[in-house]
Design an enzyme around this catalytic site. Structure first.
Site, PDB file in Angstrom:
ATOM      1  N   ASN A  98       2.480   3.764   4.203  1.00 23.96           N
ATOM      2  CA  ASN A  98       3.404   2.662   3.894  1.00 23.96           C
ATOM      3  C   ASN A  98       3.270   2.163   2.454  1.00 23.96           C
ATOM      4  O   ASN A  98       4.187   1.524   1.929  1.00 23.96           O
ATOM      5  CB  ASN A  98       3.178   1.495   4.861  1.00 23.96           C
ATOM      6  N   HIS A 336      -2.325   3.704  11.593  1.00 24.98           N
ATOM      7  CA  HIS A 336      -2.997   3.900  10.304  1.00 24.98           C
ATOM      8  C   HIS A 336      -2.053   3.622   9.121  1.00 24.98           C
ATOM      9  O   HIS A 336      -2.124   4.306   8.082  1.00 24.98           O
ATOM     10  CB  HIS A 336      -3.591   5.311  10.202  1.00 24.98           C
ATOM     11  N   CYS A 337      -1.174   2.636   9.295  1.00 28.03           N
ATOM     12  CA  CYS A 337      -0.203   2.236   8.249  1.00 28.03           C
ATOM     13  C   CYS A 337       0.676   3.388   7.795  1.00 28.03           C
ATOM     14  O   CYS A 337       1.143   3.408   6.649  1.00 28.03           O
ATOM     15  CB  CYS A 337      -0.896   1.639   7.017  1.00 28.03           C
ATOM     16  N   ALA A 338       0.861   4.382   8.661  1.00 30.01           N
ATOM     17  CA  ALA A 338       1.663   5.544   8.246  1.00 30.01           C
ATOM     18  C   ALA A 338       2.580   5.983   9.390  1.00 30.01           C
ATOM     19  O   ALA A 338       2.410   7.067   9.947  1.00 30.01           O
ATOM     20  CB  ALA A 338       0.746   6.682   7.809  1.00 30.01           C
TER      21      ALA A 338
END
Ligand code: PMP
Length: 379
Positions: A98, A336-338
Protein backbone atom coordinates in the site's frame (compact mmCIF):
# COMPACT_ATOMS: atom_id res chain seq x y z
CA UNK A 1 10.32 -15.80 22.36
CA UNK A 2 11.02 -16.82 18.78
CA UNK A 3 10.77 -13.77 16.55
CA UNK A 4 9.79 -14.56 12.97
CA UNK A 5 8.25 -11.22 11.95
CA UNK A 6 11.34 -9.67 10.41
CA UNK A 7 9.45 -8.53 7.30
CA UNK A 8 7.54 -6.09 9.53
CA UNK A 9 10.64 -4.92 11.36
CA UNK A 10 13.81 -6.76 12.36
CA UNK A 11 14.51 -7.81 15.92
CA UNK A 12 16.81 -8.11 17.75
CA UNK A 13 19.48 -5.66 16.59
CA UNK A 14 23.27 -6.10 16.84
CA UNK A 15 24.59 -4.86 20.19
CA UNK A 16 26.48 -2.01 18.51
CA UNK A 17 23.18 -0.56 17.19
CA UNK A 18 21.84 -0.14 20.74
CA UNK A 19 25.21 1.24 21.87
CA UNK A 20 25.35 3.83 19.06
CA UNK A 21 21.89 5.23 19.86
CA UNK A 22 22.81 5.46 23.54
CA UNK A 23 26.18 7.11 22.85
CA UNK A 24 24.77 9.69 20.45
CA UNK A 25 21.92 10.64 22.77
CA UNK A 26 24.34 11.11 25.66
CA UNK A 27 27.41 12.54 23.99
CA UNK A 28 26.80 13.69 20.41
CA UNK A 29 23.34 15.14 20.29
CA UNK A 30 23.80 18.67 19.00
CA UNK A 31 21.69 19.72 16.05
CA UNK A 32 23.50 18.27 13.01
CA UNK A 33 24.63 20.71 10.31
CA UNK A 34 23.40 23.76 12.18
CA UNK A 35 25.88 25.10 14.75
CA UNK A 36 29.67 25.22 14.87
CA UNK A 37 30.19 23.72 18.34
CA UNK A 38 31.55 20.28 19.07
CA UNK A 39 28.22 18.60 19.83
CA UNK A 40 26.66 19.81 16.58
CA UNK A 41 29.72 18.83 14.54
CA UNK A 42 29.79 15.37 16.11
CA UNK A 43 26.11 14.82 15.27
CA UNK A 44 26.68 15.98 11.69
CA UNK A 45 29.64 13.60 11.39
CA UNK A 46 27.56 10.61 12.50
CA UNK A 47 24.93 11.35 9.88
CA UNK A 48 27.48 11.71 7.09
CA UNK A 49 29.24 8.50 8.15
CA UNK A 50 25.98 6.60 7.82
CA UNK A 51 25.30 8.21 4.44
CA UNK A 52 28.73 7.17 3.20
CA UNK A 53 28.26 3.63 4.46
CA UNK A 54 24.87 3.28 2.73
CA UNK A 55 26.28 4.72 -0.50
CA UNK A 56 28.98 2.03 -0.44
CA UNK A 57 26.44 -0.69 0.34
CA UNK A 58 24.18 0.28 -2.58
CA UNK A 59 26.95 1.16 -5.06
CA UNK A 60 26.05 4.86 -5.21
CA UNK A 61 29.00 6.89 -6.46
CA UNK A 62 28.01 10.04 -4.54
CA UNK A 63 26.83 9.75 -0.92
CA UNK A 64 24.81 12.98 -1.05
CA UNK A 65 22.46 11.26 -3.49
CA UNK A 66 21.16 9.31 -0.48
CA UNK A 67 18.65 11.25 1.60
CA UNK A 68 17.29 10.15 4.96
CA UNK A 69 13.58 9.61 5.44
CA UNK A 70 11.28 8.37 8.22
CA UNK A 71 10.86 4.89 6.69
CA UNK A 72 10.31 3.26 3.28
CA UNK A 73 6.83 4.75 2.98
CA UNK A 74 8.17 8.28 3.36
CA UNK A 75 10.86 7.59 0.73
CA UNK A 76 8.30 6.13 -1.71
CA UNK A 77 6.01 9.14 -1.23
CA UNK A 78 8.90 11.53 -1.85
CA UNK A 79 9.85 9.74 -5.07
CA UNK A 80 6.32 9.20 -6.41
CA UNK A 81 4.90 12.62 -5.53
CA UNK A 82 8.18 14.36 -6.33
CA UNK A 83 8.10 13.17 -9.96
CA UNK A 84 4.52 12.67 -11.11
CA UNK A 85 2.35 15.51 -12.39
CA UNK A 86 -1.20 15.58 -13.83
CA UNK A 87 -1.20 13.95 -17.26
CA UNK A 88 1.67 11.57 -16.41
CA UNK A 89 1.46 7.79 -16.61
CA UNK A 90 3.19 5.31 -14.31
CA UNK A 91 3.72 1.55 -14.58
CA UNK A 92 3.61 -0.64 -11.50
CA UNK A 93 2.91 -4.24 -10.47
CA UNK A 94 -0.08 -6.13 -9.11
CA UNK A 95 1.64 -7.14 -5.87
CA UNK A 96 2.76 -3.78 -4.51
CA UNK A 97 2.50 -2.72 -0.89
CA UNK A 98 0.00 0.00 0.00
CA UNK A 99 2.99 2.35 0.37
CA UNK A 100 3.12 2.30 -3.43
CA UNK A 101 -0.53 1.55 -4.29
CA UNK A 102 -2.07 4.26 -2.08
CA UNK A 103 0.09 7.20 -3.20
CA UNK A 104 -0.59 6.18 -6.82
CA UNK A 105 -4.34 5.96 -6.16
CA UNK A 106 -4.24 9.36 -4.43
CA UNK A 107 -2.51 10.84 -7.47
CA UNK A 108 -5.08 9.24 -9.80
CA UNK A 109 -7.61 11.70 -8.39
CA UNK A 110 -5.23 14.45 -9.52
CA UNK A 111 -4.96 13.27 -13.12
CA UNK A 112 -2.11 10.72 -12.97
CA UNK A 113 -2.83 7.42 -14.72
CA UNK A 114 -1.33 4.08 -13.74
CA UNK A 115 -1.09 0.63 -15.28
CA UNK A 116 -0.76 -2.36 -12.96
CA UNK A 117 1.09 -5.20 -14.68
CA UNK A 118 -0.33 -8.57 -13.53
CA UNK A 119 2.47 -10.31 -11.63
CA UNK A 120 3.19 -14.01 -11.40
CA UNK A 121 3.53 -15.10 -7.76
CA UNK A 122 6.46 -17.33 -8.72
CA UNK A 123 8.36 -15.27 -11.30
CA UNK A 124 7.27 -11.71 -10.47
CA UNK A 125 6.91 -9.10 -13.21
CA UNK A 126 7.45 -9.98 -16.84
CA UNK A 127 9.83 -7.34 -18.29
CA UNK A 128 8.14 -7.70 -21.70
CA UNK A 129 4.81 -6.73 -20.10
CA UNK A 130 6.49 -3.63 -18.69
CA UNK A 131 7.82 -2.80 -22.15
CA UNK A 132 4.36 -3.26 -23.70
CA UNK A 133 2.79 -0.93 -21.12
CA UNK A 134 5.07 2.02 -21.89
CA UNK A 135 3.24 5.03 -23.30
CA UNK A 136 4.38 8.41 -24.58
CA UNK A 137 3.51 9.99 -21.24
CA UNK A 138 5.05 7.27 -19.00
CA UNK A 139 7.12 9.18 -16.46
CA UNK A 140 7.93 6.47 -13.91
CA UNK A 141 7.99 2.72 -13.23
CA UNK A 142 7.64 1.49 -9.63
CA UNK A 143 8.29 -2.09 -8.57
CA UNK A 144 9.02 -3.84 -5.32
CA UNK A 145 12.28 -5.80 -5.28
CA UNK A 146 10.84 -8.57 -3.09
CA UNK A 147 7.17 -9.14 -2.24
CA UNK A 148 6.38 -8.77 1.45
CA UNK A 149 3.57 -11.33 1.05
CA UNK A 150 5.13 -14.17 -0.93
CA UNK A 151 8.88 -13.50 -0.98
CA UNK A 152 8.78 -13.35 -4.80
CA UNK A 153 11.77 -11.58 -6.38
CA UNK A 154 11.12 -9.16 -9.22
CA UNK A 155 13.66 -8.96 -12.08
CA UNK A 156 14.40 -5.30 -11.34
CA UNK A 157 17.65 -5.15 -13.33
CA UNK A 158 15.86 -6.31 -16.51
CA UNK A 159 12.96 -3.92 -15.91
CA UNK A 160 15.50 -1.16 -15.27
CA UNK A 161 17.30 -1.88 -18.56
CA UNK A 162 14.02 -1.50 -20.47
CA UNK A 163 13.20 1.73 -18.62
CA UNK A 164 16.70 3.14 -19.23
CA UNK A 165 16.30 2.62 -23.01
CA UNK A 166 13.20 4.83 -22.91
CA UNK A 167 14.53 7.36 -20.39
CA UNK A 168 11.93 6.35 -17.77
CA UNK A 169 13.18 6.41 -14.16
CA UNK A 170 12.77 3.15 -12.22
CA UNK A 171 11.82 3.41 -8.54
CA UNK A 172 12.49 0.24 -6.55
CA UNK A 173 10.83 -0.48 -3.22
CA UNK A 174 13.61 -2.28 -1.35
CA UNK A 175 11.67 -2.70 1.91
CA UNK A 176 12.23 -6.47 1.87
CA UNK A 177 15.67 -6.59 0.32
CA UNK A 178 17.91 -3.78 1.63
CA UNK A 179 20.53 -5.52 3.75
CA UNK A 180 19.15 -8.98 2.92
CA UNK A 181 20.12 -9.10 -0.76
CA UNK A 182 22.89 -7.44 -2.77
CA UNK A 183 21.74 -4.17 -4.37
CA UNK A 184 23.87 -2.15 -6.75
CA UNK A 185 21.98 0.83 -8.14
CA UNK A 186 24.31 1.16 -11.14
CA UNK A 187 24.43 -2.48 -12.16
CA UNK A 188 20.69 -2.91 -11.55
CA UNK A 189 19.65 0.22 -13.49
CA UNK A 190 17.88 1.71 -10.46
CA UNK A 191 17.22 5.45 -10.51
CA UNK A 192 15.40 5.69 -7.20
CA UNK A 193 15.80 3.23 -4.34
CA UNK A 194 13.47 3.48 -1.33
CA UNK A 195 14.73 1.51 1.65
CA UNK A 196 13.97 1.03 5.35
CA UNK A 197 16.59 1.31 8.06
CA UNK A 198 14.63 -0.86 10.46
CA UNK A 199 14.39 -4.17 8.59
CA UNK A 200 17.28 -5.94 6.86
CA UNK A 201 19.74 -3.15 7.71
CA UNK A 202 19.10 -3.85 11.41
CA UNK A 203 18.71 -0.21 12.39
CA UNK A 204 16.00 1.40 14.54
CA UNK A 205 12.44 2.24 13.56
CA UNK A 206 11.94 5.77 12.25
CA UNK A 207 14.83 5.41 9.80
CA UNK A 208 14.98 4.87 6.05
CA UNK A 209 16.17 6.59 2.93
CA UNK A 210 15.91 7.31 -0.75
CA UNK A 211 18.70 7.05 -3.30
CA UNK A 212 18.18 9.54 -6.15
CA UNK A 213 20.21 9.15 -9.31
CA UNK A 214 22.36 12.04 -10.55
CA UNK A 215 20.39 14.59 -12.57
CA UNK A 216 16.93 13.59 -11.35
CA UNK A 217 15.21 16.51 -9.61
CA UNK A 218 12.18 15.85 -7.39
CA UNK A 219 9.92 18.39 -5.80
CA UNK A 220 10.39 18.04 -2.04
CA UNK A 221 7.58 16.71 0.17
CA UNK A 222 8.33 19.43 2.72
CA UNK A 223 10.19 22.71 2.76
CA UNK A 224 11.96 24.27 5.73
CA UNK A 225 15.25 24.85 7.46
CA UNK A 226 18.23 23.02 6.01
CA UNK A 227 21.12 24.87 7.65
CA UNK A 228 22.17 26.07 4.17
CA UNK A 229 21.36 29.14 2.00
CA UNK A 230 19.25 30.44 4.85
CA UNK A 231 19.01 33.91 3.33
CA UNK A 232 16.89 32.54 0.46
CA UNK A 233 13.15 31.96 0.69
CA UNK A 234 13.18 29.07 -1.78
CA UNK A 235 14.22 25.52 -0.89
CA UNK A 236 17.89 24.94 -1.87
CA UNK A 237 18.56 22.67 -4.83
CA UNK A 238 21.62 20.95 -3.41
CA UNK A 239 21.42 17.44 -1.97
CA UNK A 240 20.87 16.14 0.61
CA UNK A 241 19.46 19.37 2.14
CA UNK A 242 16.77 19.81 -0.52
CA UNK A 243 14.93 16.77 0.84
CA UNK A 244 16.01 16.83 4.49
CA UNK A 245 14.33 19.86 6.03
CA UNK A 246 14.27 20.07 9.81
CA UNK A 247 16.27 18.38 12.54
CA UNK A 248 17.33 14.86 11.65
CA UNK A 249 16.97 11.67 13.71
CA UNK A 250 20.66 11.71 14.61
CA UNK A 251 20.63 8.88 17.14
CA UNK A 252 18.53 6.70 14.84
CA UNK A 253 20.66 7.41 11.79
CA UNK A 254 23.89 6.76 13.73
CA UNK A 255 22.44 3.46 14.95
CA UNK A 256 21.37 2.62 11.39
CA UNK A 257 24.97 3.23 10.33
CA UNK A 258 26.10 0.61 12.83
CA UNK A 259 23.49 -1.85 11.52
CA UNK A 260 24.63 -1.26 7.94
CA UNK A 261 28.31 -1.64 8.92
CA UNK A 262 27.47 -4.87 10.71
CA UNK A 263 25.80 -6.22 7.56
CA UNK A 264 28.71 -5.08 5.39
CA UNK A 265 31.25 -6.71 7.67
CA UNK A 266 29.26 -9.96 7.66
CA UNK A 267 28.76 -9.61 3.89
CA UNK A 268 25.36 -9.15 2.23
CA UNK A 269 25.87 -12.31 0.18
CA UNK A 270 26.41 -14.26 3.38
CA UNK A 271 23.30 -12.74 4.96
CA UNK A 272 21.32 -13.59 1.85
CA UNK A 273 22.63 -17.15 1.92
CA UNK A 274 21.77 -17.62 5.61
CA UNK A 275 18.24 -16.35 5.13
CA UNK A 276 17.77 -18.50 2.01
CA UNK A 277 18.91 -21.58 3.94
CA UNK A 278 16.49 -20.81 6.79
CA UNK A 279 13.63 -20.22 4.33
CA UNK A 280 14.37 -23.54 2.61
CA UNK A 281 14.39 -25.35 5.93
CA UNK A 282 11.08 -23.73 6.84
CA UNK A 283 9.42 -24.53 3.52
CA UNK A 284 10.78 -28.08 3.58
CA UNK A 285 9.30 -28.63 7.06
CA UNK A 286 5.94 -27.00 6.34
CA UNK A 287 5.44 -28.93 3.13
CA UNK A 288 5.05 -32.19 5.04
CA UNK A 289 2.22 -30.85 7.22
CA UNK A 290 -1.24 -31.83 5.92
CA UNK A 291 -3.72 -28.99 5.26
CA UNK A 292 -1.06 -26.36 4.56
CA UNK A 293 -0.97 -24.28 1.39
CA UNK A 294 2.32 -22.54 0.64
CA UNK A 295 2.30 -19.43 -1.57
CA UNK A 296 4.91 -17.96 -3.86
CA UNK A 297 8.03 -19.54 -5.33
CA UNK A 298 9.56 -22.79 -4.10
CA UNK A 299 12.94 -22.78 -2.35
CA UNK A 300 15.68 -21.27 -4.48
CA UNK A 301 16.89 -18.07 -6.08
CA UNK A 302 13.42 -16.78 -7.06
CA UNK A 303 12.43 -16.19 -3.44
CA UNK A 304 13.58 -14.56 -0.22
CA UNK A 305 12.87 -15.30 3.43
CA UNK A 306 9.21 -14.18 3.54
CA UNK A 307 7.01 -17.28 3.65
CA UNK A 308 3.20 -17.10 3.50
CA UNK A 309 0.91 -20.04 4.26
CA UNK A 310 -2.72 -20.82 5.01
CA UNK A 311 -3.93 -23.71 7.15
CA UNK A 312 -7.14 -25.49 6.15
CA UNK A 313 -9.93 -24.67 8.59
CA UNK A 314 -7.99 -22.13 10.71
CA UNK A 315 -8.14 -18.40 10.26
CA UNK A 316 -4.61 -16.93 9.91
CA UNK A 317 -5.30 -14.46 12.76
CA UNK A 318 -6.34 -17.30 15.05
CA UNK A 319 -3.27 -19.35 14.09
CA UNK A 320 -0.99 -16.39 14.83
CA UNK A 321 -2.64 -15.86 18.22
CA UNK A 322 -2.13 -19.52 19.17
CA UNK A 323 1.49 -19.43 18.01
CA UNK A 324 2.08 -16.37 20.18
CA UNK A 325 0.15 -17.44 23.28
CA UNK A 326 0.89 -21.14 23.39
CA UNK A 327 4.32 -21.35 21.75
CA UNK A 328 5.90 -17.91 22.15
CA UNK A 329 6.36 -17.56 18.40
CA UNK A 330 5.86 -14.11 16.83
CA UNK A 331 4.60 -14.13 13.23
CA UNK A 332 2.10 -11.92 11.39
CA UNK A 333 -1.38 -12.70 10.08
CA UNK A 334 -3.63 -10.81 7.69
CA UNK A 335 -3.06 -8.73 4.58
CA UNK A 336 0.37 -7.30 5.48
CA UNK A 337 -0.71 -3.90 4.05
CA UNK A 338 -0.65 -5.43 0.58
CA UNK A 339 -4.19 -6.32 -0.57
CA UNK A 340 -3.02 -6.41 -4.20
CA UNK A 341 -0.59 -9.19 -3.29
CA UNK A 342 -3.46 -11.21 -1.84
CA UNK A 343 -5.61 -10.59 -4.90
CA UNK A 344 -2.80 -12.13 -6.92
CA UNK A 345 -2.47 -15.10 -4.55
CA UNK A 346 -6.25 -15.53 -4.12
CA UNK A 347 -6.12 -15.01 -0.35
CA UNK A 348 -7.80 -11.60 -0.06
CA UNK A 349 -11.21 -12.89 1.03
CA UNK A 350 -9.84 -15.56 3.33
CA UNK A 351 -8.21 -13.38 5.97
CA UNK A 352 -4.92 -13.14 4.09
CA UNK A 353 -2.07 -15.41 5.10
CA UNK A 354 0.06 -16.40 8.04
CA UNK A 355 3.44 -14.84 7.28
CA UNK A 356 6.66 -16.22 8.72
CA UNK A 357 9.67 -14.05 7.95
CA UNK A 358 13.23 -14.95 8.84
CA UNK A 359 15.97 -12.55 9.84
CA UNK A 360 19.68 -12.36 10.50
CA UNK A 361 19.50 -13.68 14.05
CA UNK A 362 17.19 -16.66 13.47
CA UNK A 363 18.58 -20.15 13.91
CA UNK A 364 17.76 -23.63 12.60
CA UNK A 365 16.25 -24.36 15.99
CA UNK A 366 13.85 -21.39 15.67
CA UNK A 367 12.68 -22.77 12.34
CA UNK A 368 12.28 -26.32 13.64
CA UNK A 369 10.27 -25.13 16.64
CA UNK A 370 8.04 -23.05 14.41
CA UNK A 371 7.40 -25.99 12.05
CA UNK A 372 6.68 -28.22 15.05
CA UNK A 373 4.21 -25.67 16.50
CA UNK A 374 2.39 -25.22 13.18
CA UNK A 375 2.24 -29.02 12.87
CA UNK A 376 0.63 -29.15 16.30
CA UNK A 377 -2.09 -26.61 15.48
CA UNK A 378 -2.78 -27.82 11.92
CA UNK A 379 -6.11 -29.67 11.77
N1 PMP B 1 6.99 -1.83 0.97
C1 PMP B 1 7.04 -3.11 1.34
C2 PMP B 1 7.21 -4.17 0.30
C3 PMP B 1 7.00 -3.45 2.71
O1 PMP B 1 7.07 -4.72 3.08
C4 PMP B 1 6.86 -2.42 3.66
C5 PMP B 1 6.80 -2.75 5.13
N2 PMP B 1 5.82 -3.67 5.48
C6 PMP B 1 6.80 -1.10 3.22
C7 PMP B 1 6.88 -0.84 1.86
C8 PMP B 1 6.69 0.03 4.17
O2 PMP B 1 7.85 0.09 4.93
P1 PMP B 1 8.03 1.10 6.15
O3 PMP B 1 7.30 0.48 7.28
O4 PMP B 1 9.50 1.16 6.36
O5 PMP B 1 7.43 2.39 5.74
Amino acid sequence: MIYLDNAATSWPKPERVYAAADRVLREESGNPGRSGHALSLAAGRRIEETRLCLARLFGAARPERIVFTLNTTDALNLAIKGILRPGDHVITGSMEHNSVARPLEALRARGVEYTKIPLCAVNGADPDAVKAAIRKNTRLAVFGHVSNVSGTVNPVAEIGAICRERGIPLLVDAAQSAGSAPIDVERMNIDLLAFPGHKGLLGPQGTGGLYITEGLVLSPLREGGTGSRSEELVQPEGLPGRYESGTQNTAGIAALGEGARFIMEEGVEKTEGREARLASRLIGGLRDIPGITLYGPPEGPRRKGVVSITLAGIDPAQASLILDNAFGIAVRAGLHCAPDGHRTLGTLDRGGTLRISVGFFNTDEDIDRCVEAIGAIAP
